[in-house]
Design a protein around this motif. Structure first.
Motif, PDB file in Angstrom:
ATOM      1  N   ILE A  14       0.800  -1.257   0.049  1.00 50.88           N
ATOM      2  CA  ILE A  14       0.141   0.069   0.032  1.00 50.88           C
ATOM      3  C   ILE A  14       0.933   1.160   0.081  1.00 50.88           C
ATOM      4  O   ILE A  14       0.633   2.049  -0.680  1.00 50.88           O
ATOM      5  CB  ILE A  14      -0.866   0.101   1.091  1.00 50.88           C
ATOM      6  N   ARG A  15       1.817   1.297   0.765  1.00 46.73           N
ATOM      7  CA  ARG A  15       2.778   2.274   1.034  1.00 46.73           C
ATOM      8  C   ARG A  15       3.341   2.879  -0.372  1.00 46.73           C
ATOM      9  O   ARG A  15       4.190   1.923  -0.949  1.00 46.73           O
ATOM     10  CB  ARG A  15       3.669   2.239   2.192  1.00 46.73           C
ATOM     11  N   ARG A  16       3.745   4.129  -0.495  1.00 43.27           N
ATOM     12  CA  ARG A  16       4.512   4.640  -1.806  1.00 43.27           C
ATOM     13  C   ARG A  16       5.848   4.948  -1.244  1.00 43.27           C
ATOM     14  O   ARG A  16       6.780   5.362  -2.145  1.00 43.27           O
ATOM     15  CB  ARG A  16       3.861   5.607  -2.493  1.00 43.27           C
ATOM     16  N   VAL A  20       2.341   1.251   9.689  1.00 43.32           N
ATOM     17  CA  VAL A  20       1.871   0.909   8.147  1.00 43.32           C
ATOM     18  C   VAL A  20       1.102   2.172   7.921  1.00 43.32           C
ATOM     19  O   VAL A  20       1.185   2.678   6.801  1.00 43.32           O
ATOM     20  CB  VAL A  20       1.021  -0.343   7.912  1.00 43.32           C
ATOM     21  N   PHE A  21       0.376   2.768   8.753  1.00 41.65           N
ATOM     22  CA  PHE A  21      -0.593   4.030   8.521  1.00 41.65           C
ATOM     23  C   PHE A  21       0.046   5.333   8.918  1.00 41.65           C
ATOM     24  O   PHE A  21      -0.748   6.349   8.880  1.00 41.65           O
ATOM     25  CB  PHE A  21      -2.219   3.672   9.090  1.00 41.65           C
ATOM     26  N   SER A  22       1.186   5.519   9.387  1.00 43.36           N
ATOM     27  CA  SER A  22       1.412   6.667   9.908  1.00 43.36           C
ATOM     28  C   SER A  22       1.967   7.708   8.791  1.00 43.36           C
ATOM     29  O   SER A  22       2.257   7.374   7.653  1.00 43.36           O
ATOM     30  CB  SER A  22       2.832   6.706  10.898  1.00 43.36           C
ATOM     31  N   LYS A  23       1.646   8.900   8.979  1.00 42.13           N
ATOM     32  CA  LYS A  23       1.854  10.231   7.829  1.00 42.13           C
ATOM     33  C   LYS A  23       3.523  10.399   8.078  1.00 42.13           C
ATOM     34  O   LYS A  23       3.745  11.031   6.933  1.00 42.13           O
ATOM     35  CB  LYS A  23       0.955  11.210   8.219  1.00 42.13           C
ATOM     36  N   ALA A  71       7.523   9.489   8.013  1.00 39.98           N
ATOM     37  CA  ALA A  71       8.498   8.485   8.121  1.00 39.98           C
ATOM     38  C   ALA A  71       9.149   8.280   9.453  1.00 39.98           C
ATOM     39  O   ALA A  71       9.517   7.199  10.087  1.00 39.98           O
ATOM     40  CB  ALA A  71       9.718   8.713   7.001  1.00 39.98           C
ATOM     41  N   VAL A 125      13.491  13.315   4.567  1.00 42.70           N
ATOM     42  CA  VAL A 125      12.005  13.249   4.142  1.00 42.70           C
ATOM     43  C   VAL A 125      11.125  12.925   5.208  1.00 42.70           C
ATOM     44  O   VAL A 125       9.903  12.666   4.986  1.00 42.70           O
ATOM     45  CB  VAL A 125      12.003  11.729   3.432  1.00 42.70           C
ATOM     46  N   ALA A 146       2.477  11.477   3.447  1.00 41.19           N
ATOM     47  CA  ALA A 146       2.328  10.209   3.247  1.00 41.19           C
ATOM     48  C   ALA A 146       1.724  10.002   1.787  1.00 41.19           C
ATOM     49  O   ALA A 146       0.625  10.694   1.653  1.00 41.19           O
ATOM     50  CB  ALA A 146       1.694   9.326   4.528  1.00 41.19           C
ATOM     51  N   GLU A 147       1.974   8.859   1.157  1.00 36.30           N
ATOM     52  CA  GLU A 147       1.180   8.827  -0.113  1.00 36.30           C
ATOM     53  C   GLU A 147       0.997   7.040   0.072  1.00 36.30           C
ATOM     54  O   GLU A 147       1.459   6.287   0.267  1.00 36.30           O
ATOM     55  CB  GLU A 147       2.227   8.797  -1.343  1.00 36.30           C
ATOM     56  N   PHE A 148      -0.422   6.922  -0.260  1.00 35.64           N
ATOM     57  CA  PHE A 148      -1.011   5.617  -0.176  1.00 35.64           C
ATOM     58  C   PHE A 148      -1.439   5.383  -1.586  1.00 35.64           C
ATOM     59  O   PHE A 148      -2.073   6.085  -2.115  1.00 35.64           O
ATOM     60  CB  PHE A 148      -2.100   5.569   0.825  1.00 35.64           C
ATOM     61  N   ASP A 149      -1.282   4.018  -1.970  1.00 34.22           N
ATOM     62  CA  ASP A 149      -1.660   3.379  -3.369  1.00 34.22           C
ATOM     63  C   ASP A 149      -2.718   2.636  -2.929  1.00 34.22           C
ATOM     64  O   ASP A 149      -2.415   1.245  -2.829  1.00 34.22           O
ATOM     65  CB  ASP A 149      -0.426   2.782  -3.992  1.00 34.22           C
ATOM     66  N   TRP A 150      -4.147   3.046  -2.923  1.00 33.22           N
ATOM     67  CA  TRP A 150      -5.130   2.267  -2.546  1.00 33.22           C
ATOM     68  C   TRP A 150      -5.722   1.487  -3.644  1.00 33.22           C
ATOM     69  O   TRP A 150      -6.626   0.459  -3.850  1.00 33.22           O
ATOM     70  CB  TRP A 150      -6.361   3.080  -2.309  1.00 33.22           C
TER      71      TRP A 150
END
Lengths: 478, 100, 171
Positions: free
Chosen positions: B24-26, C23-26, C28, C79, C84-88
């Motif tokens: 999921i993460r980029r 995994v879901f944090s905005k 790094a 960085v 954060a970028e998520f690829d849904w």
């Protein structure tokens, strides 16, 4: 504890060679460094090949060194293939300036070869995992070695990401296998896994993900075309031959040692994967305009053919898969060598840029003819005998549908190999001025190509001694 | 007593979370961290099995996995730094000059 | 509820929450810190599992070396403030895989893999003794041990080769 040090003779010699290269590197003068390092590495590897062949043959198949390594003909055969491939790659690296001037590139190549040798010989999960990683990590670095080339660093990173992820999945599968068996020894695990349950099949699938990545079979093949295109060509050649063969060695050993009783489910899965791999590899190769990507997809298809031998889990099947790997290593290395040489002069990897190659360098074109016809499976070259053996093994065990799919795919494959040869022999360059644009072949490449072409022809004609070696290798697993 | 299956379930969930992160993460660094999480999950299940069978093999396996993970991280971060130097970005969507 | 069970559930909860947080944090940096906490909670779980050496190795190597390296690189590249970028788009694939593994996880939880699943409580367990572990490590596992040294050397060479900036020579 059985301490038969002959089992790791090649690896010990490889370590010595790596140390020698690192120590001697500062002593070479900058302008002759490339030549000296290259000949040192290639010569050293050839010497190691000879010594290991003469002195390192297993007397009997035995488990040694604390149960980590199995000293048998199977491991021995593959070790010879890997060291040979490394020697040829060392020769091919000599013309790529960014690689040849750095001793580290040769050391990484040697480290990867050590890892592959131990992959083929592992008899324990710990050793196997460590060997797989010792192979992969230097190859990640080598794929991304040209740091000022965007494509190369991207190729290295994609390879690393895909590789690290699949190795984590593989590791989880290994942990589950350990959970079922209580031991990490491959042979001892077979006893506990004799009655397959849903869970052991799940673990098997996870492990297949890891092995599938190394052998780049469908659906784990996505990294291969991008990485082969981005990495420098000799490294792509090494990746597509030796690394894939190492994956097959592990797959064969795992199939025959750990999961012999799983029988039909495992074999049906592999058969389906084989058909998909051959078909997708060939069909996508048909559409390629870039010769490196075409070769990448053709390598994927060849993994599919070799899988037929793995599916037919018999002595003939295993021997045919080992023979296929031998023929494939020779042929694919030749193809990548030609692309390296021609690519440097032509300046592009476009397929149509090879028009009229036969007039610019007849010897190169001849080598290309041999390599591509062998890849297509034409007699009297090694590729024909390899395909024949693999199909024979499939038929012997009743996998008729699989063999028919293989034959149809071979016919499809012939098309794009012959199309390339048509461009090389029948078409002419723009301006029809081939004589003023010859393609010089340097000495290391001349040696490498001669050896490879001779090997391909030898494997197609006098293949009996090579076939005997593969049968001995296969027999040691049963 | 704690059944080993509790540890296995935890390991499976951690593994899945890691794989989720990879897909999921980029951000290349977070993807890499997710891979470390996956390796860690496998380590946990190995140590649990090692205790179940009262043998050292699992623990020794974990010992080697830690060494391998360290080596992989070193090389992976080096590659990320190299890519960052040329592209000024570690977004995976921007690493697509090889497609085609 | 015994102390062990209570400890296990607390640590498992921390591990799960921090894994999700990573995994879901905005940011790094938050992801890295969440992962450090995750590693520490797993290290204490290793202590519960009779593996003190591995527990301390986890703290030293994973939390102490690998995560510090990550934080170094995050700071070096600057960085930490990136969005954060998520690829849904890939979520359907992930959903299938996640479901499969979660199902296996919970089935394991309730079916206990068909064997006497309670971890044996052995006060004289040899597993807690590092010298016993060393005996196995340096006899049976000697070859992997030596191979690891080659691997670490190679990793070092690789990292330096990749990041060393070669000065362009003028022709």
């Amino acid at each position: 504890m059985n301490l038969n040090l002959l089992a790791i003779l090649p690896e010990a010699l490889l370590v010595l060679l790596a140390v020698a290269i690192l120590i001697l590197d500062p002593l070479f003068k900058a302008d002759s460094r490339r030549v000296n390092l290259g000949w040192l590495a290639a010569g050293g590897l050839t010497l190691i090949l000879l010594i290991s062949f003469l002195a390192g043959q297993p007397a009997q198949n035995e488990l040694t060194l604390g149960g980590m390594v199995r000293f048998d003909w199977f491991a021995f055969a593959f070790k010879m293939f890997f060291i040979f491939a490394a020697a040829i790659t060392a020769l091919l690296m000599m013309d790529v300036d960014a690689l040849a001037n750095r001793a580290e590139a040769y050391v990484l190549l040697l480290a990867a070869t050590i890892g592959m040798n131990l992959m083929a010989a592992s008899a324990d999960l710990v050793m196997l995992y460590l060997a797989i990683e010792t192979t992969s990590i230097p190859l990640y670095v080598l794929a991304g070695f040209l740091t000022d080339n965007d494509k190369s660093t991207e190729a290295g990173f994609k390879y690393l990401l895909f590789g690290a992820m699949t190795s984590a999945i593989l590791l989880y599968g290994f942990s589950l296998l350990f959970g079922f068996a209580g031991t990490t020894n491959l042979a001892a695990m077979a006893v506990s896994l004799a009655t397959p349950t849903v869970f052991s099949l799940g673990a098997l699938l996870l492990v297949l993900v890891g092995f599938g990545f190394k052998t780049s079979i469908v659906p784990f093949h996505f990294w291969a075309p991008d990485v082969y295109e981005g990495a420098s060509t000799p490294i792509a050649g090494f990746l597509s031959t030796a690394s894939k063969a190492a994956g097959f060695a592990v797959l064969l050993r795992f199939s025959l040692t750990v999961f012999p009783q799983t029988g039909s489910q495992w074999q049906y899965t592999l058969a389906v994967i084989s058909i998909l791999t051959m078909t997708i590899g060939n069909l996508v190769a048909l559409a390629q305009k870039n010769i490196k990507r075409m070769l990448a997809y053709s390598s994927i298809a060849h993994a599919g053919y070799a899988l037929i031998g793995v599916v037919a889990a018999s002595t003939l099947g295993t021997a045919s898969a080992v023979f296929y790997m031998m023929a494939y290593i020779l042929t694919n290395l030749a193809a990548f060598a030609i692309v390296t040489v021609a690519g440097r002069v032509i300046g592009s990897d476009d397929l149509r840029a090879y028009d009229g190659l036969s007039r610019r360098s007849p010897y190169l074109a001849l080598a290309m003819l041999v390599a591509f016809l062998s890849l297509a499976g034409m007699p009297p070259f090694g590729g024909f005998v390899a395909k024949l053996l693999v199909f024979a093994a499939g038929v012997e065990k009743g996998w008729i549908g699989l063999v028919i799919a293989g034959i149809i795919n071979s016919i499809i494959g012939v098309y794009y190999y012959l199309t390339t040869l048509k461009y090389v022999y029948l078409y002419r360059m723009e301006g029809e001025d081939e004589e003023s644009y010859p393609i010089p072949v340097s000495r290391p490449y001349a040696i490498a190509l001669t050896v490879l072409v001779a090997g391909v022809i030898l494997l197609g004609t006098f293949f009996a001694p090579w076939y005997d070696l593969t049968v001995k290798a296969a027999a040691s697993l049963f | 007593m704690i059944p080993v299956s509790y540890y296995l379930a935890l390991s499976a969930i951690l593994f899945t979370t890691g794989m989720f992160g990879v897909l999921i993460r980029r951000n290349a660094l977070v993807v890499f961290m997710s891979i470390e999480l996956m390796l860690n999950a496998a380590n946990l299940s190995l140590v649990a099995f090692s205790r179940l069978y009262q043998t050292f093999h699992g623990q020794i396996f974990v010992f080697f996995i830690m060494a391998v993970a360290a080596a992989e991280v070193a090389v992976g971060l080096a590659l990320i730094v190299t890519i960052f130097r040329s592209k000024q970005s570690i977004d995976l969507d921007q690493m697509n000059s090889l497609k085609g | 509820m015994t102390l062990e069970l209570f400890l296990f559930f607390t640590l498992a909860l921390i591990a799960l929450v921090t894994a999700g947080g990573m995994v879901f944090s905005k940011s790094a940096v938050y992801a890295a810190l969440n992962l450090v906490t995750n590693f520490l909670s797993v290290a204490i779980l290793y202590l519960l599992l009779d593996a003190p050496f591995i527990a301390l190795a986890q703290v030293t190597v994973y939390a102490g070396a690998i995560m510090v390296l990550f934080l170094f690189v995050i700071m070096l590249l600057g960085v930490e403030t990136l969005r954060a970028e998520f690829d849904w788009k890939k979520i359907w694939l992930q959903a299938v895989l996640a479901l499969a593994l979660l199902v296996e996880g919970f089935v394991m939880l309730f079916q206990r893999m068909g064997q006497a699943a309670n971890l044996p409580f052995n006060t004289a367990s040899v597993l807690t003794n590092p010298s016993e572990m060393a005996k196995v490590l340096f006899t049976d596992y000697l070859l992997p041990f030596e191979l690891t040294s080659i691997l670490l050397l190679v990793a070092m060479i690789g990292a330096i080769v990749l990041t060393k900036q070669v000065k362009k020579r003028s022709l």
